[in-house]
Design a protein around this motif. Structure first.
Motif, PDB file in Angstrom:
ATOM      1  N   GLN A 160       0.908  -1.216  -0.025  1.00 61.16           N
ATOM      2  CA  GLN A 160       0.061  -0.048  -0.182  1.00 61.16           C
ATOM      3  C   GLN A 160       0.909   1.299  -0.015  1.00 61.16           C
TER       4      GLN A 160
ATOM      5  N   ILE B 139       1.945   4.925   0.482  1.00 62.15           N
ATOM      6  CA  ILE B 139       1.396   6.191   0.819  1.00 62.15           C
ATOM      7  C   ILE B 139       0.177   6.008   0.271  1.00 62.15           C
ATOM      8  N   SER B 140      -0.218   5.217  -0.743  1.00 59.25           N
ATOM      9  CA  SER B 140      -1.649   5.017  -1.379  1.00 59.25           C
ATOM     10  C   SER B 140      -2.595   5.033  -0.399  1.00 59.25           C
ATOM     11  N   SER B 141      -3.836   5.357  -0.991  1.00 63.39           N
ATOM     12  CA  SER B 141      -5.017   5.401  -0.174  1.00 63.39           C
ATOM     13  C   SER B 141      -5.349   3.837  -0.149  1.00 63.39           C
ATOM     14  N   VAL B 142      -6.413   3.385   0.939  1.00 60.14           N
ATOM     15  CA  VAL B 142      -6.906   2.025   0.484  1.00 60.14           C
ATOM     16  C   VAL B 142      -7.300   1.887  -0.705  1.00 60.14           C
ATOM     17  N   ALA B 143      -8.512   2.683  -1.114  1.00 64.34           N
ATOM     18  CA  ALA B 143      -8.953   2.638  -2.369  1.00 64.34           C
ATOM     19  C   ALA B 143      -8.249   2.389  -3.483  1.00 64.34           C
ATOM     20  N   GLU B 144      -7.193   3.241  -3.609  1.00 63.82           N
ATOM     21  CA  GLU B 144      -6.074   3.359  -4.631  1.00 63.82           C
ATOM     22  C   GLU B 144      -5.326   1.992  -4.790  1.00 63.82           C
ATOM     23  N   TYR B 145      -4.888   1.406  -3.427  1.00 65.69           N
ATOM     24  CA  TYR B 145      -4.439   0.154  -3.104  1.00 65.69           C
ATOM     25  C   TYR B 145      -5.212  -0.986  -3.646  1.00 65.69           C
ATOM     26  N   GLU B 146      -6.655  -0.857  -3.247  1.00 65.10           N
ATOM     27  CA  GLU B 146      -7.450  -1.966  -3.820  1.00 65.10           C
ATOM     28  C   GLU B 146      -7.467  -1.894  -5.290  1.00 65.10           C
TER      29      GLU B 146
END
Length: 168
Positions: free
Chosen positions: A133, A135-142
């Motif tokens: 993940q 520094i990505s947001s959870v949504a970006e990572y997902e």
């Protein structure tokens, strides 16, 4: 009244009966419907992600249109230009000699072999394995996780494994 019956018959997939050129009109209308989706041209760039995105777009369009296997292949290759068109001309000749059925599965196999070769697929699998993940947001990572998980299907064979890998 005849026009209404023709349209009704075409919607039912039968097309107008015993009229010269009826098949051509049906094909023309199918092509018009396909082109309304503003389907992208495919030229073949150096980026395999372009090939993958193009193929996903075609799959989505054909799912919405519910076309036959052969029509899917014909309309997909209609979008080829340049190097991709030359490649398809070779494949078409090979298919004709071997009497290969014009089905979507055969097309995607050939397309992936050419534009998403095993080396690239292995690279994407490695990218999935190393995905963090950061520094990505959870949504970006997902989003990234879902997109490249298809390159390592054995690591996410069920929901439990998928969740474990995601959290990891």
């Amino acid at each position: 009244m005849t026009d209404i019956l023709e349209r009704l018959a075409e919607r039912e997939g039968q097309g107008p009966i015993n009229q010269p050129g009826a098949q051509d009109r049906g094909d023309d209308r199918a092509l018009e419907r396909f082109l309304k989706f503003v389907s992208p041209k495919f030229i073949r760039g150096p980026d395999p992600e372009l090939a993958e995105n193009w193929l996903e777009r075609m799959i989505n369009i054909f799912a919405a249109l519910d076309y036959t296997e052969e029509r899917r292949v014909n309309f997909a290759v209609f979008q080829f230009e340049g190097v991709a068109r030359a490649w398809w001309d070779v494949i078409r000749g090979k298919w004709e000699r071997a009497q290969t059925p014009w089905i979507w599965e055969n097309f995607t196999r050939e397309f992936n072999k050419k534009f998403l070769p095993p080396l690239i697929q292995e690279k994407m699998e490695d990218e999935f394995i190393k995905l963090r993940q950061g520094i990505s947001s959870v949504a970006e990572y997902e989003g990234k996780f879902i997109k490249i998980s298809k390159y390592a299907p054995e690591l996410v064979t069920n929901e439990r494994k998928r969740i474990k890998r995601f959290v990891q």
